[in-house]
Design a protein around this motif. Structure first.
Motif, PDB file in Angstrom:
ATOM      1  N   HIS A   1       0.853  -1.188   0.000  1.00  0.00           N
ATOM      2  CA  HIS A   1       0.000   0.000   0.000  1.00  0.00           C
ATOM      3  C   HIS A   1       0.888   1.237   0.000  1.00  0.00           C
ATOM      4  CE1 HIS A   1      -3.421  -2.566   0.987  1.00  0.00           C
ATOM      5  NE2 HIS A   1      -2.604  -3.168   1.851  1.00  0.00           N
ATOM      6  N   PHE A   2       0.322   2.373  -0.469  1.00  0.00           N
ATOM      7  CA  PHE A   2       1.090   3.602  -0.610  1.00  0.00           C
ATOM      8  C   PHE A   2       0.268   4.795  -0.126  1.00  0.00           C
ATOM      9  CE2 PHE A   2       1.942   0.776  -4.189  1.00  0.00           C
ATOM     10  CZ  PHE A   2       3.294   0.517  -3.995  1.00  0.00           C
ATOM     11  N   CYS A   3       0.996   5.793   0.378  1.00  0.00           N
ATOM     12  CA  CYS A   3       0.363   7.053   0.758  1.00  0.00           C
ATOM     13  C   CYS A   3       1.368   8.177   0.525  1.00  0.00           C
ATOM     14  CB  CYS A   3      -0.063   7.027   2.223  1.00  0.00           C
ATOM     15  SG  CYS A   3      -0.891   8.545   2.766  1.00  0.00           S
ATOM     16  N   VAL A   4       0.950   9.202  -0.199  1.00  0.00           N
ATOM     17  CA  VAL A   4       1.773  10.397  -0.363  1.00  0.00           C
ATOM     18  C   VAL A   4       1.521  11.280   0.851  1.00  0.00           C
ATOM     19  CG1 VAL A   4       2.070  12.524  -1.681  1.00  0.00           C
ATOM     20  CG2 VAL A   4       1.717  10.381  -2.864  1.00  0.00           C
ATOM     21  N   VAL A   5       2.589  11.720   1.497  1.00  0.00           N
ATOM     22  CA  VAL A   5       2.454  12.667   2.600  1.00  0.00           C
ATOM     23  C   VAL A   5       3.145  13.963   2.203  1.00  0.00           C
ATOM     24  CG1 VAL A   5       2.259  10.927   4.405  1.00  0.00           C
ATOM     25  CG2 VAL A   5       4.502  11.764   3.797  1.00  0.00           C
ATOM     26  N   GLU A   6       2.496  15.066   2.505  1.00  0.00           N
ATOM     27  CA  GLU A   6       3.074  16.376   2.191  1.00  0.00           C
ATOM     28  C   GLU A   6       3.747  16.908   3.449  1.00  0.00           C
ATOM     29  OE1 GLU A   6       1.689  20.800   0.858  1.00  0.00           O
ATOM     30  OE2 GLU A   6       0.444  19.133   0.234  1.00  0.00           O
TER      31      GLU A   6
ATOM     32  N   LEU B   1      -3.965   8.564  -0.383  1.00  0.00           N
ATOM     33  CA  LEU B   1      -3.771   7.127  -0.537  1.00  0.00           C
ATOM     34  C   LEU B   1      -3.880   6.768  -2.010  1.00  0.00           C
ATOM     35  CD1 LEU B   1      -6.036   5.906   2.391  1.00  0.00           C
ATOM     36  CD2 LEU B   1      -3.547   5.901   2.325  1.00  0.00           C
ATOM     37  N   GLY B   2      -3.178   5.718  -2.431  1.00  0.00           N
ATOM     38  CA  GLY B   2      -3.270   5.279  -3.819  1.00  0.00           C
ATOM     39  C   GLY B   2      -2.594   3.948  -4.018  1.00  0.00           C
ATOM     40  N   ASP B   3      -2.887   3.322  -5.160  1.00  0.00           N
ATOM     41  CA  ASP B   3      -2.312   2.021  -5.491  1.00  0.00           C
ATOM     42  C   ASP B   3      -1.292   2.104  -6.619  1.00  0.00           C
ATOM     43  OD1 ASP B   3      -3.838   0.668  -3.573  1.00  0.00           O
ATOM     44  OD2 ASP B   3      -5.537   0.535  -4.944  1.00  0.00           O
ATOM     45  N   ASP B   4      -1.307   3.208  -7.386  1.00  0.00           N
ATOM     46  CA  ASP B   4      -0.406   3.350  -8.523  1.00  0.00           C
ATOM     47  C   ASP B   4       0.825   4.157  -8.090  1.00  0.00           C
ATOM     48  OD1 ASP B   4       0.803   3.500 -10.979  1.00  0.00           O
ATOM     49  OD2 ASP B   4      -0.591   4.990 -11.786  1.00  0.00           O
ATOM     50  N   LEU B   5       1.927   3.463  -7.875  1.00  0.00           N
ATOM     51  CA  LEU B   5       3.143   4.101  -7.371  1.00  0.00           C
ATOM     52  C   LEU B   5       3.648   5.181  -8.324  1.00  0.00           C
ATOM     53  CD1 LEU B   5       5.252   4.236  -5.159  1.00  0.00           C
ATOM     54  CD2 LEU B   5       6.490   2.404  -6.311  1.00  0.00           C
ATOM     55  N   GLY B   6       3.587   4.947  -9.620  1.00  0.00           N
ATOM     56  CA  GLY B   6       4.062   5.931 -10.594  1.00  0.00           C
ATOM     57  C   GLY B   6       3.324   7.255 -10.483  1.00  0.00           C
ATOM     58  N   THR B   7       2.016   7.202 -10.361  1.00  0.00           N
ATOM     59  CA  THR B   7       1.208   8.411 -10.231  1.00  0.00           C
ATOM     60  C   THR B   7       1.534   9.144  -8.938  1.00  0.00           C
ATOM     61  OG1 THR B   7      -0.576   7.387 -11.479  1.00  0.00           O
ATOM     62  CG2 THR B   7      -1.157   9.290 -10.140  1.00  0.00           C
ATOM     63  N   LEU B   8       1.688   8.383  -7.861  1.00  0.00           N
ATOM     64  CA  LEU B   8       1.996   9.001  -6.575  1.00  0.00           C
ATOM     65  C   LEU B   8       3.381   9.638  -6.574  1.00  0.00           C
ATOM     66  CD1 LEU B   8       0.483   6.349  -4.140  1.00  0.00           C
ATOM     67  CD2 LEU B   8      -0.485   8.551  -4.805  1.00  0.00           C
ATOM     68  N   GLU B   9       4.367   8.982  -7.194  1.00  0.00           N
ATOM     69  CA  GLU B   9       5.708   9.566  -7.263  1.00  0.00           C
ATOM     70  C   GLU B   9       5.707  10.843  -8.094  1.00  0.00           C
ATOM     71  OE1 GLU B   9       8.119   6.229  -8.499  1.00  0.00           O
ATOM     72  OE2 GLU B   9       8.657   5.794  -6.418  1.00  0.00           O
TER      73      GLU B   9
ATOM     74  N   VAL C   1       4.476  13.546  -5.846  1.00  0.00           N
ATOM     75  CA  VAL C   1       5.538  13.972  -4.930  1.00  0.00           C
ATOM     76  C   VAL C   1       6.517  14.903  -5.649  1.00  0.00           C
ATOM     77  CG1 VAL C   1       7.564  13.176  -3.631  1.00  0.00           C
ATOM     78  CG2 VAL C   1       5.370  12.019  -3.362  1.00  0.00           C
ATOM     79  N   ALA C   2       6.878  14.557  -6.884  1.00  0.00           N
ATOM     80  CA  ALA C   2       7.796  15.405  -7.655  1.00  0.00           C
ATOM     81  C   ALA C   2       7.194  16.801  -7.843  1.00  0.00           C
ATOM     82  CB  ALA C   2       8.109  14.764  -8.999  1.00  0.00           C
ATOM     83  N   ALA C   3       5.892  16.866  -8.119  1.00  0.00           N
ATOM     84  CA  ALA C   3       5.227  18.162  -8.275  1.00  0.00           C
ATOM     85  C   ALA C   3       5.228  18.941  -6.962  1.00  0.00           C
ATOM     86  CB  ALA C   3       3.801  17.963  -8.777  1.00  0.00           C
TER      87      ALA C   3
END
Length: 153
Positions: free
Chosen positions: A62-67, A88-96, A99-101
């Motif tokens: 599982h993945f979660c982007v934290v700001e 929260l999300g399942d697609d690591l590429g989209t979440l990364e 984060v880059a943005a």
């Protein structure tokens, strides 16, 4: 000793994650990436905008982007993350990409703040020069302009 971790990820407005079946997790702070397993020593760190990853007891990831946020590990069985915002999300590429943005926006905001700070500093020095040496403001302006050019470069 427990074989799992209890992971909670919270924002000021909501609880994003509250799971008691986490086998392992990964996050990153300013020094780099790190992992936490059950039995980990007590730990406190500040997280930049990044992706937090964890595996459930069944092996699912599982993945979660934290700001930005604060991570605490206590008692070898509990990990808590308090962050400004999270997704929260399942697609690591989209979440990364997200984060880059976020990091780009942070860098841009820092650059704008430094530019404004330099502008205010230059204005204050000009005012002091006008006050201290009213007849020599043109020379002082030229020197200050040269200093600004060196600092900006």
């Amino acid at each position: 000793m427990s074989r799992t971790l209890r992971l909670t990820i919270t924002t000021p407005a909501s609880v994003l994650v509250d799971r008691a079946d986490v086998a392992s997790m990964r996050a990153e702070d300013e020094s780099g990436g790190f992992g936490i397993l059950p039995g980990h020593a007590d730990f406190l760190t500040v997280l930049p905008a990044s992706v937090v990853r964890w595996r459930g007891a069944g092996g699912q990831e599982h993945f979660c982007v934290v700001e930005g946020g604060v991570l605490t590990a206590t008692g070898g069985a509990r990990v808590a993350i308090a962050c400004r915002q999270g997704t929260l999300g399942d697609d690591l590429g989209t979440l990364e990409a997200k984060v880059a943005a976020m990091r780009l926006a942070d860098t841009d905001a820092d650059r704008k703040a430094r530019t404004e700070q330099l502008r205010l500093h230059a204005h204050a020095v000009r005012q002091l020069m006008r006050y201290l040496r009213p007849g020599q403001t043109a020379t002082a302006e030229a020197v200050l302009g040269q200093i600004q050019g060196e600092e900006a470069g």
